[in-house]
Write an enzyme that holds these catalytic residues in place. Structure first.
Site, PDB file in Angstrom:
ATOM      1  N   HIS B  13       0.869  -1.198   0.000  1.00  0.00           N
ATOM      2  CA  HIS B  13       0.000   0.000   0.000  1.00  0.00           C
ATOM      3  C   HIS B  13       0.896   1.234   0.000  1.00  0.00           C
ATOM      4  CE1 HIS B  13      -3.842   2.068   1.674  1.00  0.00           C
ATOM      5  NE2 HIS B  13      -3.013   2.998   1.224  1.00  0.00           N
ATOM      6  N   ARG B  17       1.780   9.335  -5.953  1.00  0.00           N
ATOM      7  CA  ARG B  17       1.397  10.613  -6.564  1.00  0.00           C
ATOM      8  C   ARG B  17       1.821  10.630  -8.049  1.00  0.00           C
ATOM      9  NH1 ARG B  17      -1.661  10.842  -2.102  1.00  0.00           N
ATOM     10  NH2 ARG B  17      -0.628  11.692  -0.277  1.00  0.00           N
ATOM     11  N   LYS B 100      -9.151  -0.241  -5.337  1.00  0.00           N
ATOM     12  CA  LYS B 100      -9.158   0.405  -4.026  1.00  0.00           C
ATOM     13  C   LYS B 100     -10.443   1.184  -3.860  1.00  0.00           C
ATOM     14  CE  LYS B 100      -7.579   2.309  -0.156  1.00  0.00           C
ATOM     15  NZ  LYS B 100      -6.483   3.257  -0.080  1.00  0.00           N
ATOM     16  N   HIS B 137     -10.384   1.329   2.243  1.00  0.00           N
ATOM     17  CA  HIS B 137     -10.150   2.287   3.331  1.00  0.00           C
ATOM     18  C   HIS B 137     -11.376   2.175   4.234  1.00  0.00           C
ATOM     19  CE1 HIS B 137      -8.633   6.324   4.907  1.00  0.00           C
ATOM     20  NE2 HIS B 137      -9.727   6.049   5.606  1.00  0.00           N
ATOM     21  N   HIS B 172      -4.690  -0.451   6.303  1.00  0.00           N
ATOM     22  CA  HIS B 172      -4.201   0.373   7.420  1.00  0.00           C
ATOM     23  C   HIS B 172      -5.111   0.346   8.656  1.00  0.00           C
ATOM     24  CE1 HIS B 172      -7.012   3.093   5.541  1.00  0.00           C
ATOM     25  NE2 HIS B 172      -6.201   3.377   4.544  1.00  0.00           N
ATOM     26  N   ASP B 245       1.151   2.564   3.439  1.00  0.00           N
ATOM     27  CA  ASP B 245       0.344   3.778   3.254  1.00  0.00           C
ATOM     28  C   ASP B 245       1.216   5.021   3.279  1.00  0.00           C
ATOM     29  OD1 ASP B 245      -1.875   5.333   2.792  1.00  0.00           O
ATOM     30  OD2 ASP B 245      -2.563   5.321   4.864  1.00  0.00           O
ATOM     31  N   HIS B 249       3.017  14.424   1.400  1.00  0.00           N
ATOM     32  CA  HIS B 249       2.464  15.754   1.134  1.00  0.00           C
ATOM     33  C   HIS B 249       3.610  16.743   1.337  1.00  0.00           C
ATOM     34  CE1 HIS B 249      -1.841  14.707   1.102  1.00  0.00           C
ATOM     35  NE2 HIS B 249      -1.576  13.861   2.076  1.00  0.00           N
ATOM     36  N   ALA B 261      -3.745  15.077   5.579  1.00  0.00           N
ATOM     37  CA  ALA B 261      -3.545  13.825   6.314  1.00  0.00           C
ATOM     38  C   ALA B 261      -2.628  12.897   5.529  1.00  0.00           C
ATOM     39  CB  ALA B 261      -4.887  13.151   6.555  1.00  0.00           C
TER      40      ALA B 261
END
Lengths: 340, 340
Positions: B13, B17, B100, B137, B172, B245, B249, B261
């Site tokens: 996972h 980007r 996903k 998720h 996650h 995960d 950012h 987040a």
């Protein structure tokens, strides 16, 4: 247009800071309140009568500079391991009405706080003898954040039992457990509620994007906790009254990487409370909450003045000085009546 | 010097980007892992076979540019209300291994997510028929943040029951309840664990100063929850395997006022895991967690390569490209062996 007239309120817990910040934030409180209990966690802290007098002088000078008349700062000192028992009497004579106790490291400027509550029993004794009120930031550092307040309640109960004539305020309660504990204790134990904890839950901080502007200590808790705080505020029980804990930090300090804890509610205090009480159909409970219960607990006369508010939309400014106010950019349904 | 050799891992996972960010973050994963399951929440998202192929091309071009050989991106598509059932077969043929699913609005780039789980039953059916894995998720938006994952577990159980041959991964996991639910369900249901959720509790985000760099969705939970995650990771149960995960950012987006987040663990993935498993005396459980259980669940051959690590202090850099890595500035006890 609908209007509301209420007795001029007291804010029984406010952070004015010092210097330029004091001059910037104090007027918001002083224009809405007849009195405010000013917290002593300045740098350095207020520990002695002379420091208290100097801080009051600084506040009064700022009032003069800002053309504010008729506002009375209620002065406090820090109850810390460094507190000199012999100083308590002098603090009282200098005009102190309360001492504020921070557990060590629990919030802004509390590195000098109390670790061992029993070690300063002589200080509580002296405060009880002098009729001073003990204001406590009721959290146990080191405990998981959501449990810190709950973990403190046994200490609160012990202090209440060991000093039956000492008036103690559990400041800025955030949990149902705290409300229940205060309800279960004698009349000497009261509890302040902030504006922001009546509005917020933890979701406002972490539920969407991370929002530093609603981050505070104690952190806002669960929806069921906020529900209990609202019930307490609306209950008409004199144990619960306003202490805003308005705590300004510059945008730089609030935003990252600093992430300082504190919500700056002073600029919106009364409109935010009126809006909230109105929306819950509890406007009839507001005056006692902001203007009576606190004064009575502190043994102070009720304020004579009245303030008028009008039911008219008001959009909270994005910034007040260097600080973002609570609810910035939001529209509230009430505002202070313009004075001619 | 103490060394550790383990089969080359897979990260089941990861968020790569696009564009410059992809080029910056992908190498950290590709240098540590033989394969990584690449999440499809790009802008626009990966919904079709041609989009999947284009994204894989972009990743492979970046590999070439960065002189990375032998890394295989495991491609995914978004399972969204917009997903075309007829596209599932083409996605499989294009090389997709999983889809996903994001509930609507639950995290970064999920505004196009699923609101009604039943409405896309034909999509799950097609995925089951094609042998594609459904990665979820598992949070219910709108519920109080600490309860969002728990609130999702009934849906997970329903899906497991309604699609008994569909392999589903609860991505996650952050709570003891999630771990317990996965344990209670058939072998078709597995669960990824991130590096950061094995390290963090909510206190790391809000317990001191607010720390945006450890803020993620789902948010880290209570100490008892982390304990359950650690137990699951150390258990040797093949239902639990690594999916980092890792979610980069830029500092600007992580720090305020944005507060995005996501925790960027790719640069520290293996040293952080080795250090953690070592400190808990569970190094013997690491290889299966990072290199076997995931591959087996996905029906992939185990990687042939081996990597060596040395027990030697390594300080995590403060910044990797434009992104602060997890544990920045901290010193870990292990590092990859230098290659000559």
């Amino acid at each position: 247009m609908e209007t509301l007239e209420i007795r001029r309120p007291d804010d029984m817990h406010v952070h004015f800071r010092q210097g330029k910040m004091l001059e910037s934030v104090m007027p918001y409180t002083a224009r809405q309140c007849a009195r405010a209990l000013v917290m002593p966690n300045t740098t350095p802290p207020i520990l002695t009568a002379s420091e208290l007098i100097a801080y009051r002088d600084e506040i009064q000078s700022a009032c003069k500079k800002e053309n504010i008349a008729g506002f009375e700062p209620l002065m406090t000192f820090k109850v810390a391991p460094a507190t000199d028992v012999d100083e308590i009497k002098r603090l009282k004579e200098a005009g102190a009405v309360a001492g504020k106790l921070y557990p060590e490291g629990v919030t802004t400027n509390s590195a000098d706080g109390v670790r061992d509550f029993k070690a300063i029993y002589p200080v509580y004794q002296a405060m009880q003898d002098e009729g001073l009120i003990l204001c406590i930031h009721g959290e146990v550092p080191g405990v998981f954040s959501l449990d810190r307040e709950r973990a403190f309640l046994s200490t609160l109960k012990e202090l209440a039992s060991d000093f039956p004539r000492l008036k103690i305020i559990l400041e800025h309660a955030t949990t149902k457990d705290a409300v229940d504990a205060v309800l279960s204790l004698p009349e000497t134990i009261a509890c302040t509620l902030t504006v922001h904890h009546l509005y917020l839950t933890l979701d406002d901080v972490i539920g969407g994007m991370l929002d530093p502007h609603v981050f505070c200590k104690p952190v806002a808790k669960l929806p069921s906790d906020r529900e209990a705080l609202l019930e307490a505020a609306f209950s008409g029980n004199p144990k619960f009254f306003l202490g805003s804990d308005s705590a300004p930090h510059t945008v730089d300090n609030k935003e990252c990487p600093c992430g300082a804890a504190g919500v700056y509610t002073a600029p919106v205090m009364m409109p935010a409370l009126i809006d909230l009480f109105d929306k819950h159909g509890k406007l009839n409970r507001l005056e006692a909450f902001v203007s009576e219960f606190g004064a009575r607990f502190y043994g102070l006369p009720l304020n004579e003045g009245k303030d008028r508010f009008v039911k008219k939309d008001w959009t909270v400014p994005d910034i007040c000085g260097e600080v973002k106010p609570f609810l910035y950019g939001k529209t509230l349904g009430w505002q202070a009546e313009a004075k001619n």
